[in-house]
Design a protein around this motif. Structure first.
Motif, PDB file in Angstrom:
ATOM      1  N   VAL A  80     -50.967   0.884 -66.205  1.00 21.41           N
ATOM      2  CA  VAL A  80     -50.438   1.658 -65.073  1.00 21.41           C
ATOM      3  C   VAL A  80     -51.432   2.731 -64.635  1.00 21.41           C
ATOM      4  N   ALA A  81     -52.027   3.441 -65.603  1.00 16.13           N
ATOM      5  CA  ALA A  81     -52.985   4.503 -65.264  1.00 16.13           C
ATOM      6  C   ALA A  81     -54.195   3.944 -64.526  1.00 16.13           C
ATOM      7  N   ARG A  82     -54.652   2.764 -64.945  1.00 13.79           N
ATOM      8  CA  ARG A  82     -55.804   2.157 -64.261  1.00 13.79           C
ATOM      9  C   ARG A  82     -55.437   1.688 -62.864  1.00 13.79           C
ATOM     10  N   MET A  90     -61.118  -8.245 -54.940  1.00 13.84           N
ATOM     11  CA  MET A  90     -60.274  -9.289 -55.508  1.00 13.84           C
ATOM     12  C   MET A  90     -61.062 -10.060 -56.564  1.00 13.84           C
ATOM     13  N   MET A  91     -62.387 -10.115 -56.377  1.00 14.32           N
ATOM     14  CA  MET A  91     -63.236 -10.692 -57.415  1.00 14.32           C
ATOM     15  C   MET A  91     -63.255  -9.793 -58.654  1.00 14.32           C
ATOM     16  N   GLY A  92     -63.036  -8.489 -58.444  1.00 10.39           N
ATOM     17  CA  GLY A  92     -62.888  -7.595 -59.578  1.00 10.39           C
ATOM     18  C   GLY A  92     -61.619  -7.869 -60.360  1.00 10.39           C
ATOM     19  N   VAL A  93     -60.624  -8.461 -59.703  1.00 12.98           N
ATOM     20  CA  VAL A  93     -59.405  -8.906 -60.392  1.00 12.98           C
ATOM     21  C   VAL A  93     -59.663 -10.237 -61.086  1.00 12.98           C
ATOM     22  N   VAL A  94     -60.251 -11.168 -60.336  1.00 15.03           N
ATOM     23  CA  VAL A  94     -60.402 -12.539 -60.819  1.00 15.03           C
ATOM     24  C   VAL A  94     -61.434 -12.645 -61.938  1.00 15.03           C
ATOM     25  N   ALA A  95     -62.614 -12.043 -61.738  1.00 19.32           N
ATOM     26  CA  ALA A  95     -63.708 -12.236 -62.697  1.00 19.32           C
ATOM     27  C   ALA A  95     -63.369 -11.776 -64.116  1.00 19.32           C
ATOM     28  N   PRO A  96     -62.791 -10.567 -64.317  1.00 19.82           N
ATOM     29  CA  PRO A  96     -62.467 -10.177 -65.698  1.00 19.82           C
ATOM     30  C   PRO A  96     -61.421 -11.076 -66.348  1.00 19.82           C
ATOM     31  N   ILE A  97     -60.400 -11.491 -65.562  1.00 18.53           N
ATOM     32  CA  ILE A  97     -59.350 -12.339 -66.131  1.00 18.53           C
ATOM     33  C   ILE A  97     -59.900 -13.719 -66.490  1.00 18.53           C
ATOM     34  N   VAL A  98     -60.610 -14.340 -65.525  1.00 16.72           N
ATOM     35  CA  VAL A  98     -61.175 -15.677 -65.772  1.00 16.72           C
ATOM     36  C   VAL A  98     -62.129 -15.631 -66.959  1.00 16.72           C
ATOM     37  N   THR A  99     -62.978 -14.605 -66.997  1.00 17.36           N
ATOM     38  CA  THR A  99     -63.926 -14.477 -68.108  1.00 17.36           C
ATOM     39  C   THR A  99     -63.189 -14.292 -69.431  1.00 17.36           C
ATOM     40  N   GLY A 100     -62.147 -13.455 -69.430  1.00 14.31           N
ATOM     41  CA  GLY A 100     -61.381 -13.232 -70.652  1.00 14.31           C
ATOM     42  C   GLY A 100     -60.751 -14.503 -71.184  1.00 14.31           C
ATOM     43  N   PHE A 101     -60.162 -15.316 -70.292  1.00 15.03           N
ATOM     44  CA  PHE A 101     -59.533 -16.558 -70.741  1.00 15.03           C
ATOM     45  C   PHE A 101     -60.562 -17.598 -71.168  1.00 15.03           C
ATOM     46  N   ILE A 102     -61.680 -17.681 -70.443  1.00 12.87           N
ATOM     47  CA  ILE A 102     -62.723 -18.636 -70.823  1.00 12.87           C
ATOM     48  C   ILE A 102     -63.296 -18.283 -72.198  1.00 12.87           C
ATOM     49  N   THR A 111     -58.346 -10.702 -76.635  1.00 17.14           N
ATOM     50  CA  THR A 111     -59.381 -10.768 -75.597  1.00 17.14           C
ATOM     51  C   THR A 111     -58.749 -10.936 -74.223  1.00 17.14           C
ATOM     52  N   ALA A 112     -57.707 -11.763 -74.125  1.00 18.87           N
ATOM     53  CA  ALA A 112     -57.014 -11.941 -72.848  1.00 18.87           C
ATOM     54  C   ALA A 112     -56.349 -10.637 -72.393  1.00 18.87           C
ATOM     55  N   ASP A 113     -55.793  -9.874 -73.345  1.00 19.82           N
ATOM     56  CA  ASP A 113     -55.215  -8.565 -73.009  1.00 19.82           C
ATOM     57  C   ASP A 113     -56.272  -7.649 -72.391  1.00 19.82           C
ATOM     58  N   MET A 114     -57.466  -7.648 -72.987  1.00 18.54           N
ATOM     59  CA  MET A 114     -58.531  -6.797 -72.458  1.00 18.54           C
ATOM     60  C   MET A 114     -58.943  -7.244 -71.060  1.00 18.54           C
ATOM     61  N   GLY A 115     -58.967  -8.561 -70.831  1.00 17.93           N
ATOM     62  CA  GLY A 115     -59.271  -9.050 -69.478  1.00 17.93           C
ATOM     63  C   GLY A 115     -58.269  -8.530 -68.462  1.00 17.93           C
ATOM     64  N   LEU A 116     -56.988  -8.504 -68.839  1.00 21.44           N
ATOM     65  CA  LEU A 116     -55.950  -7.973 -67.939  1.00 21.44           C
ATOM     66  C   LEU A 116     -56.134  -6.473 -67.713  1.00 21.44           C
ATOM     67  N   LEU A 117     -56.478  -5.733 -68.761  1.00 26.59           N
ATOM     68  CA  LEU A 117     -56.715  -4.296 -68.589  1.00 26.59           C
ATOM     69  C   LEU A 117     -57.919  -4.033 -67.697  1.00 26.59           C
ATOM     70  N   PHE A 118     -58.982  -4.822 -67.877  1.00 28.53           N
ATOM     71  CA  PHE A 118     -60.154  -4.655 -67.023  1.00 28.53           C
ATOM     72  C   PHE A 118     -59.809  -4.898 -65.546  1.00 28.53           C
TER      73      PHE A 118
END
Length: 425
Positions: free
Chosen positions: A104-106, A374-386, A45-52
């Motif tokens: 990288v592609a994203r 930057m919220m597009g960076v933060v929100a997926p990662i924070v959500t993935g870890f939570i 799930t954390a990997d997917m947050g990073l990809l998002f």
């Protein structure tokens, strides 16, 4: 006798809306394909947050430079290059072989799509008088929401039927078709041979943003605008909106699959409901209502800020989604939240062209969209870890509501009146 004004400007508005629609289908295809990618490449799930988040790292970091470049070289030239490159970058994902290649592609896609929203905001300032600015802005902003209504089911159908690679191939083809349309249709008003003299006069007399470069260089304009409280009030308020928007843009299908135990196809259908509501609210309240009230003579600042803040308050309905395990009620609360946020969004995007000094619209749009994304960076990662740590989405939605409260403060206290910033000396 009433003069009938031609409507070339609405052709341009429709073109910009179509571009944003395809632009956002490019962004959400990863969310739809996530369950297949997660299984095929054994991702957490954390990997997917990073990809998002990969798209948003490069997209956000290029916003300010892109805004300055837009103010220097114009919408026509930068828009053409951007649309061509994003078609190539979108298709590149289909040829990747794992986490690193997708990441990288994203990131490349983020760079290619960076001019999209600032260019649309700048073009809208050129092409529309102030009393039509909210509807014109709602055309392209609502397209971002509507992409989830038609894009999620469309991509889901292709992904389930043919595999995730074909989903990315589909969006690449749509992107290339838009590049062709933009290349042959878009011009700034002064260079468009199909724009009548009567309509051009109507646009200019209605307070359109002046075409041309700023009287100061790009670096000096950026430094000047970064010292303006209005720019920070707008940008930080809009960033708070962006946190919730990108949480749902990236995680809503996954939330329905994981928390509500739906299939990919069923989750795509349910996910379309809040975005359909958001599309309608965007156009009806953030666009038509605002322009109607401004045209009747109501104070522009009071009208725009009232809808802006009320929309953000409705966004707090995200708290309701933390209190239910019923998928129907979850969709109801999320629909209310996204509708409120959508009503506020076109107003936020119309403000750069309303407050910018000559030649500064792209730069303000870049600053605003940098913080927003930057919220597009933060929100997926924070959500993935939570979600990975707690195995539920309640705390993730709670965080989104708190961020919205902070954004409301900046809109109310720091933004001030919606009026042009004095040009630098």
């Amino acid at each position: 006798m009433t003069t009938i004004i031609p409507r070339r400007r609405w052709v341009i508005g429709g073109l910009l809306g179509t571009g944003v629609l395809i632009n956002y289908i490019d962004r959400i295809n990863l969310s739809v394909a996530a369950p297949q990618l997660k299984a095929e490449f054994h991702l957490t799930t954390a990997d997917m947050g990073l990809l998002f988040s990969a798209f948003f790292w490069s997209y956000a970091l290029t916003q300010i430079p892109v805004g300055m470049i837009l103010d220097r070289f114009g919408v026509t030239r930068i828009g053409r290059w951007g649309t061509f490159l994003w078609a190539i970058a979108s298709g590149a994902v289909a040829f990747t072989g794992g986490f690193g290649g997708i990441f990288v592609a994203r990131m490349l896609l983020g760079i290619a799509e960076a001019p999209g929203f600032p260019a649309s905001a700048k073009a809208t300032g050129y092409w529309f008088p102030r009393q039509e600015r909210s509807v014109a802005t709602a055309l392209f902003d609502a397209a971002a929401k509507f992409s989830n209504v038609i894009g999620v089911p469309l991509v889901a159908f292709v992904v389930v039927g043919f595999g995730w690679r074909w989903g990315f191939g589909l969006t690449a083809a749509l992107s290339f078709l838009y590049f062709i349309a933009f290349y042959f249709i878009y011009r700034d008003p002064s260079a468009d041979p199909k724009l009548s003299r009567e309509e051009h006069a109507y646009i200019l007399e209605g307070g359109a943003t002046p075409e041309g470069q700023a009287d100061t260089n790009a670096g000096a304009m950026l430094a000047y605008l970064l010292r303006q409280p209005k720019v920070w009030g707008l940008s930080l308020g809009f960033a708070a909106y962006g946190y919730s928007f990108y949480l749902f843009l990236t995680w809503l299908p996954g939330y329905l699959v994981q928390a509500m135990h739906m299939s990919i196809i069923k989750s795509a259908g349910f996910a379309a409901i809040p975005w359909a509501c958001a599309t309608a609210a965007d156009i009806l309240f953030g666009g038509l209502l605002v322009d109607r009230l401004v045209a009747k003579g109501y104070d522009e600042t009071k009208v725009r800020k009232s809808v802006l803040i009320i929309g953000m308050l409705f966004g707090l309905a995200v708290f309701g989604a933390t209190q239910t395990t019923n998928p129907v009620w979850a969709i109801v609360w999320i629909s209310i939240a996204l509708s409120g946020l959508a009503a506020s969004a076109p107003i936020g995007w119309s403000i750069p062209s309303l407050i910018a000094p000559k030649g500064g619209t792209g730069t303000i749009g870049g600053i605003m969209n940098f913080l927003n994304n930057m919220m597009g960076v933060v929100a997926p990662i924070v959500t993935g870890f939570i979600v990975g740590a707690s195995n539920n989405f309640e705390l993730a939605f709670l965080v989104a509501g708190i961020v919205l409260i902070v954004g409301i403060f900046f809109y109310v206290v720091v933004l001030g009146r919606i009026e042009p910033i004095q040009a630098p000396e």
